[in-house]
Design an enzyme around this catalytic site. Sequence first.
Site, short mmCIF file in Angstrom:
data_model
loop_
_atom_site.label_atom_id
_atom_site.label_comp_id
_atom_site.label_asym_id
_atom_site.label_seq_id
_atom_site.Cartn_x
_atom_site.Cartn_y
_atom_site.Cartn_z
CG LEU A 1 48.32 19.39 44.73
CD1 LEU A 1 48.54 20.57 43.80
CD2 LEU A 1 49.56 19.13 45.58
CB SER A 2 46.17 20.43 50.76
OG SER A 2 45.44 21.14 51.72
N GLY A 3 43.39 21.48 49.10
CA GLY A 3 42.72 22.63 48.51
C GLY A 3 42.15 22.40 47.13
CB SER A 4 42.53 19.68 44.66
OG SER A 4 42.31 18.53 45.47
N GLY A 5 39.73 20.36 46.39
CA GLY A 5 38.29 20.15 46.47
C GLY A 5 37.87 18.73 46.78
CB SER B 1 46.99 8.97 48.07
OG SER B 1 45.79 9.50 47.56
#
Length: 204
Positions: A37-41, A110
């Site tokens: 996810l966006s923000g997962s690193g 993705s």
Amino acid sequence: MEKADNHIYPVFNKILKRTDKESLLNQRGIVIWLTGLSGSGKTTIAKGIEEVLHREGFICQVLDGDNIRSGINNNLGFTLEDRLENIRRIAEVSRLFINCGIITINSFISPTEHIRQSAKDIIGANDFVSVYINAPISVCEERDVKGLYKKARAGEIKDFTGVDTVFEPPVDPDIEVHTDNMSVSDSVERIIKHILPLVSMHEK
């Protein structure tokens, strides 16, 4: 109408082979595909992997979602169809890099198994290492470094993964790191331990 491919004459059999370039660089080219996810690193970890490999004497290239969308894929949106085309182009570019013996570190949401599998099919299973950067959406929203979740919740961004479009966690990734309870350095170390034997042609 005459097909365009009637005028295409590949010269793959006349140019230097991948093995010639890998021997010159003393490394094996592979694709390390980070999904999450966006923000997962993802981007932070991708940069960490690059820094460690660079210190070890390996040549790498990081391909990141925002960088790619500001250049080669700046004509694509975020519909499922455009996401698939985004990943197709990235996979083709990645294949060019690994054919030059370059280790390619890809950082892309993705979001579906179909999209990730299409990338793996283009690149080739033997050259593809899947890495799931796993963090709950609640943690990603708390971080929200770019303010994207806030905009998505407000309806300012459409088709945002995790808010109004689905993210399918990888079923069987080669590596999984949980960035909600692992540090960046620990996450990078786990990934490096897995990939070093894959990229080393012999003791450096």
